[in-house]
Design a protein around this motif. Structure first.
Motif, PDB file in Angstrom:
ATOM      1  N   GLU A   1      17.302  66.665  -1.847  1.00 39.98           N
ATOM      2  CA  GLU A   1      15.968  66.008  -2.359  1.00 39.98           C
ATOM      3  C   GLU A   1      16.059  64.832  -2.118  1.00 39.98           C
ATOM      4  O   GLU A   1      14.886  63.847  -1.784  1.00 39.98           O
ATOM      5  N   HIS A   2      17.093  64.118  -2.416  1.00 46.48           N
ATOM      6  CA  HIS A   2      17.237  62.494  -2.469  1.00 46.48           C
ATOM      7  C   HIS A   2      17.904  61.906  -1.330  1.00 46.48           C
ATOM      8  O   HIS A   2      17.433  60.562  -0.900  1.00 46.48           O
ATOM      9  N   LEU A   3      18.978  62.535  -0.860  1.00 45.52           N
ATOM     10  CA  LEU A   3      19.688  61.962   0.344  1.00 45.52           C
ATOM     11  C   LEU A   3      18.803  61.434   1.447  1.00 45.52           C
ATOM     12  O   LEU A   3      19.159  60.353   1.942  1.00 45.52           O
TER      13      LEU A   3
ATOM     14  N   ARG B   1      21.039  69.372  -5.504  1.00 46.12           N
ATOM     15  CA  ARG B   1      19.602  68.897  -5.713  1.00 46.12           C
ATOM     16  C   ARG B   1      19.593  67.535  -5.108  1.00 46.12           C
ATOM     17  O   ARG B   1      18.397  67.105  -4.126  1.00 46.12           O
ATOM     18  N   HIS B   2      20.515  66.714  -5.280  1.00 49.25           N
ATOM     19  CA  HIS B   2      20.532  65.405  -4.808  1.00 49.25           C
ATOM     20  C   HIS B   2      20.650  65.319  -3.305  1.00 49.25           C
ATOM     21  O   HIS B   2      19.869  64.511  -2.511  1.00 49.25           O
ATOM     22  N   LYS B   3      21.272  66.148  -2.711  1.00 49.53           N
ATOM     23  CA  LYS B   3      21.435  66.197  -1.391  1.00 49.53           C
ATOM     24  C   LYS B   3      20.523  66.854  -0.696  1.00 49.53           C
ATOM     25  O   LYS B   3      19.977  66.226   0.364  1.00 49.53           O
TER      26      LYS B   3
ATOM     27  N   ARG C   1      15.921  63.254 -14.830  1.00 52.16           N
ATOM     28  CA  ARG C   1      16.780  62.097 -14.117  1.00 52.16           C
ATOM     29  C   ARG C   1      18.068  62.565 -13.051  1.00 52.16           C
ATOM     30  O   ARG C   1      18.761  63.287 -13.661  1.00 52.16           O
ATOM     31  N   CYS C   2      18.137  62.172 -11.862  1.00 56.44           N
ATOM     32  CA  CYS C   2      19.197  62.641 -11.120  1.00 56.44           C
ATOM     33  C   CYS C   2      20.446  61.809 -11.428  1.00 56.44           C
ATOM     34  O   CYS C   2      20.601  60.605 -11.360  1.00 56.44           O
ATOM     35  N   THR C   3      21.418  62.778 -11.891  1.00 55.31           N
ATOM     36  CA  THR C   3      22.807  62.158 -12.168  1.00 55.31           C
ATOM     37  C   THR C   3      23.437  61.434 -11.061  1.00 55.31           C
ATOM     38  O   THR C   3      24.302  60.536 -11.217  1.00 55.31           O
ATOM     39  N   VAL C   4      23.159  62.050  -9.995  1.00 58.94           N
ATOM     40  CA  VAL C   4      23.914  61.331  -8.713  1.00 58.94           C
ATOM     41  C   VAL C   4      23.274  60.166  -8.292  1.00 58.94           C
ATOM     42  O   VAL C   4      23.967  58.990  -8.177  1.00 58.94           O
ATOM     43  N   CYS C   5      21.805  60.032  -8.323  1.00 59.46           N
ATOM     44  CA  CYS C   5      21.189  58.741  -8.037  1.00 59.46           C
ATOM     45  C   CYS C   5      21.632  57.563  -9.133  1.00 59.46           C
ATOM     46  O   CYS C   5      21.651  56.576  -8.705  1.00 59.46           O
ATOM     47  N   ALA C   6      21.672  57.972 -10.132  1.00 62.32           N
ATOM     48  CA  ALA C   6      22.017  57.055 -11.225  1.00 62.32           C
ATOM     49  C   ALA C   6      23.439  56.671 -11.194  1.00 62.32           C
ATOM     50  O   ALA C   6      23.958  55.745 -11.898  1.00 62.32           O
TER      51      ALA C   6
HETATM   52 ZN   LIG Z   1      19.444  61.935  -6.503  1.00 58.61          ZN
END
Ligand SMILES: [Zn+2]
Length: 160
Positions: free
Chosen positions: A46-48, A42-44, A4-9
């Motif tokens: 993959e998710h951003l 990773r968030h930057k 689970r992405c701690t940034v997304c959460a």
């Molecule tokens: Zn994320």
């Protein structure tokens, strides 16, 4: 299993995204929000991008809505001018208002994406109706009594 992405959460995900977008190094972002550098990295990567494109879609939808409102506003004006021109027997202006109203309708239809899907059912904004109405009213110009009677009848239909 994906972690689970701690940034997304994160509760301040939006602020974090904004900082990353504005070029703040992921290391300083991680420090500032008490996150691990690898998680922010990773968030930057993959998710951003997905968050950004979603934000852009929402923004575009909002802009389209705004445009729709503006055209609706113009349409109200055009119909108002048409009504006043008809009442004062200014057929030139009435015709100009009709053509304006028709243009607005086409634009509205395109913006709403339903020009081909749904026929215009509101009689008061149908271009054919507006044209017909102007023809009828114009034809009766020289017969004041009939003109008034027809206008009154048309208005009662319009309100019903
Ligand atoms: Zn994320």
């Amino acid at each position: 299993m994906p972690r689970r992405c701690t940034v997304c959460a994160h509760l301040q995900r939006q602020d974090i995204d904004e900082l990353l977008v504005s070029g703040t190094p992921y290391r300083s972002v991680a420090k500032r929000f008490g996150l691990s550098e690898s998680a922010v990295y990773r968030h930057k990567t993959e998710h951003l991008p997905a968050h950004l494109s979603k934000a852009k879609e929402a923004e575009e939808a909002a802009r389209a809505d705004d445009l729709l409102d503006q055209v609706r506003h113009l349409q109200t004006h055009a119909l108002d001018i048409l009504e006043r021109a008809e009442k004062s027997g200014d057929l030139r202006t009435a015709l100009a208002a009709i053509s304006q109203a028709r243009g607005n309708l086409e634009l509205l239809g395109k913006l709403a994406g339903q020009l081909d899907e749904r026929p215009v059912v509101n009689l008061n904004i149908s271009p054919q109706w507006l044209e017909l109405r102007a023809v009828i009213v114009g034809a009766l110009e020289s017969h004041p009594a009939a003109h008034t009677a027809v206008l009154r009848a048309l208005e009662s239909v319009g309100n019903g």
